[in-house]
Design an enzyme around this catalytic site. Sequence first.
Site, PDB file in Angstrom:
ATOM      1  CE  LYS A   1      -3.682   2.115   2.841  1.00 57.96           C
ATOM      2  NZ  LYS A   1      -4.498   1.953   4.076  1.00 57.96           N
TER       3      LYS A   1
ATOM      4  CB  SER B   1      -7.847   3.798   3.281  1.00 62.24           C
ATOM      5  OG  SER B   1      -6.968   3.154   4.175  1.00 62.24           O
TER       6      SER B   1
ATOM      7  CB  SER C   1      -7.953   0.784   6.074  1.00 57.48           C
ATOM      8  OG  SER C   1      -8.649   1.987   6.000  1.00 57.48           O
TER       9      SER C   1
HETATM   10  N1  GLN Z   1     -12.770   4.050   7.067  1.00 52.45           N
HETATM   11  C1  GLN Z   1     -11.969   4.407   8.179  1.00 52.45           C
HETATM   12  C2  GLN Z   1     -11.593   5.861   8.107  1.00 52.45           C
HETATM   13  O1  GLN Z   1     -11.895   6.461   7.132  1.00 52.45           O
HETATM   14  C3  GLN Z   1     -10.781   3.499   8.280  1.00 52.45           C
HETATM   15  C4  GLN Z   1      -9.509   4.059   7.771  1.00 52.45           C
HETATM   16  C5  GLN Z   1      -8.330   3.168   8.025  1.00 52.45           C
HETATM   17  O2  GLN Z   1      -8.419   2.123   8.662  1.00 52.45           O
HETATM   18  N2  GLN Z   1      -7.182   3.632   7.591  1.00 52.45           N
HETATM   19  O3  GLN Z   1     -11.019   6.390   8.986  1.00 52.45           O
END
Ligand code: GLN
Length: 481
Positions: free
Chosen positions: A77, A152, A176
């Site tokens: 990532k 994400s 994420s």
């Molecule tokens: N959807 C969550 C957020 O927007 C998770 C993000 C993540 O785990 N990096 O914060």
Amino acid sequence: MFSFHSIKDYQSLLLNGKATCADAVSYYIKNIEQNRHLNAFLEVYKEEALERAAQLDAKRKAGDALGKLHGVIIGLKDVVSYRNHKLSAGSRILENFQAVYNATAVNRLLEEDAVIIGRQNCDEFAMGSSNENSAYGNVLNAADNARVPGGSSGGSAVGVQAKLCMISLGSDTGGSVRQPADFCGVVGLKPSYGRVSRYGLIAYASSFDQIGIFANSVEDAGIVLEVISGKDEFDSTATGNAFQFHYSPVKSGFKIGYFPVTFNHPGLDPEIAATQKKFIASLREEGLEVSQIEFDLLDYIVPAYYILTTAEASSNLARYDGLKYGAQQPATDLNEQIHLTRSRFFGKEVQRRIMLGTFVLSEGYYEAYIMQAQKVRRILLEKIKKIFTEVDAIILPVSPTTAFRIGEKSNDPIAMFLADIYTVFANLTGIPAISIPLFKHSNGMPFGLQVMASHSNELALLSIAEYLMEINKTANQPVSV
Ligand code: GLN
């Protein structure tokens, strides 16, 4: 031609001379090229990966000792540092930035003979649930190109889903890894907080962030966790020992708990709820002890998560001022320059969260927001410790819906935040959690189930998850409501 289902399978073919790393790398590179439209990879390290594969093939031929991830092809990532490679966190503000050191996790992968194949698209600074916040375009779900892959770590999930790599490393601050894994039908593991070093992971919310793993199977995820976990002098919160993985789907002797409120939640898709409830019933038929646990804090966890993570993010992202590195919008006045740089090169969602975080941290609001959210976090921690004296694992949904359509929620940040209801709990409490692909919805999309265990108990987590996957093959069929 050769085919395999798992890392172990692949490595035994390599050892028997029936496969080569070079052929495997060529296969994945061809797949990436044929699937450019998915936009999962921002960059492919074609020459490097082929060269590395040739070295590994030669090493094997020479009879040298082989690493645990010998020949395993891995995507990263775009928040994980890989020295002398671009690292942009899905943001324009770091568009031409190059990593100057390796993340500890990356060093450990390389020491065990892995091949890094490329850098994967993600939401800007890992903020989002659909990959629509990337400055480099949407990632498409390979099961239905009109739908999001989740976020994400959307590119990392699609990497494994569409067979563009064997494994991806993502990051999980509030789901994420688990949510995109769920949307794409692959395994997604978030280790305990402190299990994997965060050194070289671009920070979003430091007391929540963990590097996580996308894989085709629970076993593969365990093998990779063993390699990347363990103490690290560069991250004082990486206090956990290296995880010792031995593959053992447990058949009995464990207790599973679930919160009825999570499966009865009005926001949960009725077909997902019905399928998961039926699965719980089938576990009981298998003779497992499955008990209901009262949980009355569900309404507090998303607000607590968004107060604390935006506060941490507003501090972590203060360093992107265009002065030392990253993009810069020149101006004659220093304050004006910082203002212009951050306004121009941060995307909308990142700006929203910085503003929100700065607001909750400001004088007069600190007690009303941060202190309250910290209390919620403490209460959750106490609650979960008590629960894990009674059960070995908790099962719950991963996400209220299957992968939604691109654009469906992008103008409604609150709806997007609320969909994190099932995943943020594990990050607030630091416990390990995994999403496992068990089901298929009548809309054609995959979805799964989430399993959580007590802190540092990844072995129980993975063993139980593997067992649930085995049960499902025989006992459970998808339901259409
Ligand atoms: N959807 C969550 C957020 O927007 C998770 C993000 C993540 O785990 N990096 O914060």
